[in-house]
Design a protein around this motif. Structure first.
Motif, PDB file in Angstrom:
ATOM      1  N   ASP A 369       0.833  -1.220   0.000  1.00  0.00           N
ATOM      2  CA  ASP A 369       0.000   0.000   0.000  1.00  0.00           C
ATOM      3  C   ASP A 369       0.858   1.257   0.000  1.00  0.00           C
ATOM      4  OD1 ASP A 369      -2.344  -1.417  -0.037  1.00  0.00           O
ATOM      5  OD2 ASP A 369      -2.557  -1.468   2.150  1.00  0.00           O
ATOM      6  N   HIS A 370       1.927   1.247   0.795  1.00  0.00           N
ATOM      7  CA  HIS A 370       2.842   2.390   0.824  1.00  0.00           C
ATOM      8  C   HIS A 370       3.512   2.562  -0.542  1.00  0.00           C
ATOM      9  CE1 HIS A 370       2.395   1.521   5.111  1.00  0.00           C
ATOM     10  NE2 HIS A 370       2.835   2.728   5.369  1.00  0.00           N
ATOM     11  N   ALA A 371       3.967   1.435  -1.105  1.00  0.00           N
ATOM     12  CA  ALA A 371       4.637   1.505  -2.408  1.00  0.00           C
ATOM     13  C   ALA A 371       3.673   1.996  -3.487  1.00  0.00           C
ATOM     14  CB  ALA A 371       5.189   0.123  -2.769  1.00  0.00           C
ATOM     15  N   THR A 412       3.191  -3.663  -5.960  1.00  0.00           N
ATOM     16  CA  THR A 412       2.343  -4.612  -6.703  1.00  0.00           C
ATOM     17  C   THR A 412       1.494  -3.871  -7.747  1.00  0.00           C
ATOM     18  OG1 THR A 412       0.622  -4.382  -5.012  1.00  0.00           O
ATOM     19  CG2 THR A 412       2.189  -6.187  -4.739  1.00  0.00           C
ATOM     20  N   HIS A 413       1.792  -2.626  -7.967  1.00  0.00           N
ATOM     21  CA  HIS A 413       1.034  -1.801  -8.917  1.00  0.00           C
ATOM     22  C   HIS A 413       1.678  -1.961 -10.296  1.00  0.00           C
ATOM     23  CE1 HIS A 413      -1.689   1.269 -10.189  1.00  0.00           C
ATOM     24  NE2 HIS A 413      -0.761   2.182 -10.404  1.00  0.00           N
ATOM     25  N   LEU A 414       1.198  -2.953 -11.057  1.00  0.00           N
ATOM     26  CA  LEU A 414       1.900  -3.351 -12.287  1.00  0.00           C
ATOM     27  C   LEU A 414       1.894  -2.265 -13.358  1.00  0.00           C
ATOM     28  CD1 LEU A 414       0.770  -7.090 -12.510  1.00  0.00           C
ATOM     29  CD2 LEU A 414       2.838  -6.136 -11.527  1.00  0.00           C
ATOM     30  N   GLN A 415       0.851  -1.445 -13.391  1.00  0.00           N
ATOM     31  CA  GLN A 415       0.816  -0.375 -14.397  1.00  0.00           C
ATOM     32  C   GLN A 415       1.960   0.613 -14.197  1.00  0.00           C
ATOM     33  OE1 GLN A 415      -3.287   0.293 -13.273  1.00  0.00           O
ATOM     34  NE2 GLN A 415      -3.829   0.532 -15.417  1.00  0.00           N
ATOM     35  N   ALA A 416       2.356   0.823 -12.942  1.00  0.00           N
ATOM     36  CA  ALA A 416       3.478   1.729 -12.665  1.00  0.00           C
ATOM     37  C   ALA A 416       4.814   1.048 -12.949  1.00  0.00           C
ATOM     38  CB  ALA A 416       3.428   2.180 -11.217  1.00  0.00           C
ATOM     39  N   LEU A 417       4.843  -0.273 -12.807  1.00  0.00           N
ATOM     40  CA  LEU A 417       6.099  -0.996 -13.005  1.00  0.00           C
ATOM     41  C   LEU A 417       6.478  -1.107 -14.485  1.00  0.00           C
ATOM     42  CD1 LEU A 417       5.707  -3.974 -10.481  1.00  0.00           C
ATOM     43  CD2 LEU A 417       7.260  -2.023 -10.283  1.00  0.00           C
ATOM     44  N   GLN A 418       5.463  -1.244 -15.352  1.00  0.00           N
ATOM     45  CA  GLN A 418       5.776  -1.565 -16.747  1.00  0.00           C
ATOM     46  C   GLN A 418       6.615  -0.497 -17.460  1.00  0.00           C
ATOM     47  OE1 GLN A 418       2.809  -3.843 -18.604  1.00  0.00           O
ATOM     48  NE2 GLN A 418       3.463  -3.378 -20.685  1.00  0.00           N
ATOM     49  N   PRO A 419       6.326   0.808 -17.279  1.00  0.00           N
ATOM     50  CA  PRO A 419       7.172   1.803 -17.956  1.00  0.00           C
ATOM     51  C   PRO A 419       8.642   1.729 -17.528  1.00  0.00           C
ATOM     52  CG  PRO A 419       5.165   2.840 -17.125  1.00  0.00           C
ATOM     53  CD  PRO A 419       5.195   1.457 -16.585  1.00  0.00           C
ATOM     54  N   LEU A 420       8.883   1.270 -16.276  1.00  0.00           N
ATOM     55  CA  LEU A 420      10.258   1.179 -15.789  1.00  0.00           C
ATOM     56  C   LEU A 420      11.038   0.081 -16.503  1.00  0.00           C
ATOM     57  CD1 LEU A 420       9.761   1.464 -11.914  1.00  0.00           C
ATOM     58  CD2 LEU A 420      10.310   3.284 -13.510  1.00  0.00           C
ATOM     59  N   LEU A 421      10.315  -0.871 -17.037  1.00  0.00           N
ATOM     60  CA  LEU A 421      10.954  -2.035 -17.639  1.00  0.00           C
ATOM     61  C   LEU A 421      11.858  -1.638 -18.806  1.00  0.00           C
ATOM     62  CD1 LEU A 421      10.933  -5.025 -17.075  1.00  0.00           C
ATOM     63  CD2 LEU A 421       9.023  -5.285 -18.656  1.00  0.00           C
ATOM     64  N   ARG A 422      11.370  -0.714 -19.645  1.00  0.00           N
ATOM     65  CA  ARG A 422      12.114  -0.338 -20.851  1.00  0.00           C
ATOM     66  C   ARG A 422      13.256   0.643 -20.557  1.00  0.00           C
ATOM     67  NH1 ARG A 422       9.349  -1.875 -25.462  1.00  0.00           N
ATOM     68  NH2 ARG A 422       7.211  -2.518 -25.102  1.00  0.00           N
ATOM     69  N   ASP A 423      13.040   1.532 -19.599  1.00  0.00           N
ATOM     70  CA  ASP A 423      13.998   2.635 -19.397  1.00  0.00           C
ATOM     71  C   ASP A 423      15.097   2.317 -18.390  1.00  0.00           C
ATOM     72  OD1 ASP A 423      12.231   3.999 -21.038  1.00  0.00           O
ATOM     73  OD2 ASP A 423      11.095   4.825 -19.349  1.00  0.00           O
ATOM     74  N   SER A 424      14.948   1.228 -17.652  1.00  0.00           N
ATOM     75  CA  SER A 424      15.857   0.989 -16.519  1.00  0.00           C
ATOM     76  C   SER A 424      17.143   0.307 -16.946  1.00  0.00           C
ATOM     77  CB  SER A 424      15.174   0.102 -15.478  1.00  0.00           C
ATOM     78  OG  SER A 424      13.968   0.672 -15.082  1.00  0.00           O
ATOM     79  N   PRO A 425      18.220   0.531 -16.180  1.00  0.00           N
ATOM     80  CA  PRO A 425      19.409  -0.320 -16.349  1.00  0.00           C
ATOM     81  C   PRO A 425      19.102  -1.730 -15.844  1.00  0.00           C
ATOM     82  CG  PRO A 425      19.701   1.221 -14.520  1.00  0.00           C
ATOM     83  CD  PRO A 425      18.409   1.576 -15.180  1.00  0.00           C
ATOM     84  N   ALA A 437       7.136 -11.524 -12.059  1.00  0.00           N
ATOM     85  CA  ALA A 437       7.181 -12.993 -11.948  1.00  0.00           C
ATOM     86  C   ALA A 437       6.363 -13.474 -10.752  1.00  0.00           C
ATOM     87  CB  ALA A 437       8.631 -13.457 -11.821  1.00  0.00           C
ATOM     88  N   GLN A 438       6.300 -12.654  -9.698  1.00  0.00           N
ATOM     89  CA  GLN A 438       5.526 -13.033  -8.517  1.00  0.00           C
ATOM     90  C   GLN A 438       4.026 -12.780  -8.696  1.00  0.00           C
ATOM     91  OE1 GLN A 438       7.324 -10.765  -5.388  1.00  0.00           O
ATOM     92  NE2 GLN A 438       9.079 -12.143  -5.135  1.00  0.00           N
ATOM     93  N   LEU A 439       3.671 -11.729  -9.467  1.00  0.00           N
ATOM     94  CA  LEU A 439       2.276 -11.278  -9.500  1.00  0.00           C
ATOM     95  C   LEU A 439       1.471 -11.825 -10.681  1.00  0.00           C
ATOM     96  CD1 LEU A 439       3.076  -7.576  -8.563  1.00  0.00           C
ATOM     97  CD2 LEU A 439       1.963  -9.236  -7.095  1.00  0.00           C
ATOM     98  N   LEU A 440       2.107 -11.980 -11.839  1.00  0.00           N
ATOM     99  CA  LEU A 440       1.341 -12.376 -13.039  1.00  0.00           C
ATOM    100  C   LEU A 440       0.661 -13.751 -12.925  1.00  0.00           C
ATOM    101  CD1 LEU A 440       3.580 -11.049 -15.976  1.00  0.00           C
ATOM    102  CD2 LEU A 440       1.376 -10.158 -15.208  1.00  0.00           C
ATOM    103  N   PRO A 441       1.282 -14.733 -12.268  1.00  0.00           N
ATOM    104  CA  PRO A 441       0.609 -16.044 -12.207  1.00  0.00           C
ATOM    105  C   PRO A 441      -0.767 -15.988 -11.527  1.00  0.00           C
ATOM    106  CG  PRO A 441       2.907 -16.242 -11.538  1.00  0.00           C
ATOM    107  CD  PRO A 441       2.638 -14.790 -11.681  1.00  0.00           C
ATOM    108  N   HIS A 442      -1.032 -14.965 -10.716  1.00  0.00           N
ATOM    109  CA  HIS A 442      -2.268 -14.919  -9.925  1.00  0.00           C
ATOM    110  C   HIS A 442      -3.278 -13.893 -10.433  1.00  0.00           C
ATOM    111  CE1 HIS A 442       0.239 -17.265  -7.233  1.00  0.00           C
ATOM    112  NE2 HIS A 442       1.106 -16.266  -7.162  1.00  0.00           N
TER     113      HIS A 442
END
Length: 509
Positions: A369-371, A412-425, A437-442
């Motif tokens: 929730d904090h994240a 666990t907020h996947l919409q916020a995580l996805q943009p980081l995927l392309r731009d991150s080191p 990997a932890q969240l998509l299976p569920h």
């Protein structure tokens, strides 16, 4: 030659001395004159006049010496080198109040420049003469003495200890109770200069009963006094839990929070510093601040204060949030994330950005929730930007990386995580992929969105170039989808289709 004409020579000599010291004292107020007077040997000429038989000449000579010493450390060293200090110290205990003020001014002007010069003042037995001046009837003499004592104490712990050993602290506490506001200010400032060096020195000031007289002055109408009082309380509280509790027990809350809204910028900054120094010690003290309305007051100060003035409040919020998820949630509820993000983005100085990055990490690292609060405020992208920007300082990069890592581990907020995927080191991609990997299976909806937003296709492209832990996470995510979907998004899929066309033999009737 008659007796009258002989006396005229004496009078002429006295007038010349008066004119000389007054002219030098006046000229010493203008910087352009200093070097000329220095080259003319002004110190050697003033020295005998400090012991003149005429009090007004003594005072003007002392004033001139003080103004010259105040100008530069070279001239202050000349005061020491010409053995002027012992004369001043001797006169301090003998002369009238006007001379005492002038002599204390010289001692202050010499002591302010460096620890060595301050030590020279102490070695001349100046403290033995200055401390009794704190008991003088005239408040302006007390002010001059307190000011000189503060300038001696400010440099290091051993000089401050000399001040304590000379018995100055109880008398400074008495000066704090006098009606004159300037005397209160200077006394609070001197105690602050003593406190700042070590817990033992701060304890000496506390043992003299200072906090009971400092705390009520937080609500005083005079802004300059409030600056010094808040600064002194901060210097006491910073050293240990016990000292911070002494400050809190003097009931500074919620009065000190009102200072965060003061019209004077330095009052606001010093009050925020005092709150920070209390907040950093224990969860109980941090909770006390929050329960007094401190979270909202600190957030408002971060929003309103310019530049460096907001730094203490930024750090205070980080210290409070670090202790527990409840306290971190109190800062989120007080709308603390947005102004911290704005400072992270807009402030030009890296040390302020680094403090914001650290505090945001402390807020977001507790639970999903904090994240999520940080993710929805678009903080993660800006932390990443600070981390990868080539002009960022090493400290800013490190704090941004640590905060991002801590928040991503809970996010666990996947919409916020996805943009980081392309731009991150790669280091950051690893943490982002671990979350997927932890969240998509569920989560069926999340799996669909990941494909629609191009995430799965990007993973297949990424899988061509990376290995190790990243490949492991990519394979775990691929396992959430049917094999033909994964194959469809792999970079070689179209080539395979073309090969099938080449290999296909149509059945011709």
């Amino acid at each position: 030659m008659s007796g009258v004409s002989v006396l005229q020579h004496f009078e002429a000599y006295q007038k010349a001395r008066v004119a000389f010291v007054q002219s030098v004292a006046e000229a010493a107020t203008r910087p352009q004159n200093i070097e000329v007077m220095q080259n003319a040997g002004v110190m050697q000429l003033l020295r005998p006049l400090l012991l003149d038989s005429v009090p007004s000449i003594q005072q003007s000579a002392a004033l001139a010496v003080g103004r010259l010493a105040n100008f530069s450390d070279d001239l202050a060293e000349a005061v020491v080198g010409n053995e002027i200090l012992p004369q001043l110290v001797y006169s301090l205990s003998e002369q009238n109040r006007f001379y005492k003020k002038a002599a204390a001014f010289v001692l202050r002007a010499v002591a302010k420049h460096s620890p060595d010069l301050a030590q020279a003042v102490v070695d001349s037995q100046a403290l033995d003469a200055l401390v009794p001046c704190l008991e003088e009837f005239d408040p302006t003499v007390k002010e001059s003495a307190a000011w000189a004592i503060g300038y001696i104490a400010q440099h290091d712990a051993s000089l401050a200890q000399s001040v304590v050993d000379a018995g100055a602290v109880p008398l400074l506490v008495l000066c704090l109770q006098e009606p004159e506001i300037t005397l209160k200010r200077i006394s609070a400032s001197a105690m602050s200069d003593i406190c700042k060096h070590s817990p033992e020195l701060a304890q000496a000031v506390v043992d003299a009963g200072s906090v009971a007289y400092l705390a009520p002055l937080i609500a005083h109408p005079d802004a300059k006094l409030k600056r010094q009082v808040c600064g002194c309380l901060a210097q006491i509280a910073k050293h240990s839990v016990d000292l911070a509790e002494v400050v809190v027990e003097a009931e500074i809350f919620p009065n000190i929070l009102n200072c965060l809204k003061d019209n004077d910028q330095l009052v606001r900054k010093n009050a925020a510093t005092a709150v920070r120094e209390v907040a950093k010690h224990t969860p109980e003290l941090a909770k006390l601040i929050v329960n007094s309305g401190g979270a909202a007051a600190l957030v408002d100060h971060v929003s309103d204060a310019p530049g460096n003035a907001k730094l203490p409040s930024i750090m205070a919020l980080g210290f409070i949030a670090a202790f527990s998820e409840t306290l971190a949630l109190a800062i989120i509820v007080s709308k603390g994330v947005a102004p911290l993000k704005e400072a992270l983005v807009d402030e030009p100085e890296d040390h302020i950005k680094a403090a914001c990055a650290w505090s945001l990490g402390q807020i977001g690292r507790h639970t999903p929730d904090h994240a999520r609060a940080l993710a929805e405020a678009d903080v993660l992208r800006h932390l990443l930007a600070c981390m990868v920007h080539e002009d960022s300082s090493e400290d800013l990069k490190m704090k941004s990386r640590r905060s991002l890592k801590a928040v991503l581990a809970k996010c666990t907020h996947l919409q916020a995580l996805q943009p980081l995927l392309r731009d991150s080191p790669i280091k950051v991609q690893k943490y982002v992929l671990r979350q997927f990997a932890q969240l998509l299976p569920h989560d069926v909806e999340a799996r669909r969105t990941f494909v629609q937003n191009g995430g799965l296709q990007y993973l297949q492209e990424l899988n061509e170039t990376v290995g190790g832990k990243l490949s492991e996470y990519i394979n775990q995510i691929n396992a959430c989808y049917p094999a033909e979907i994964v194959e469809y998004y792999s970079p070689n899929y179209s080539k395979k289709l073309m090969e099938k066309i080449d290999e296909y033999q149509p059945q011709v009737a």
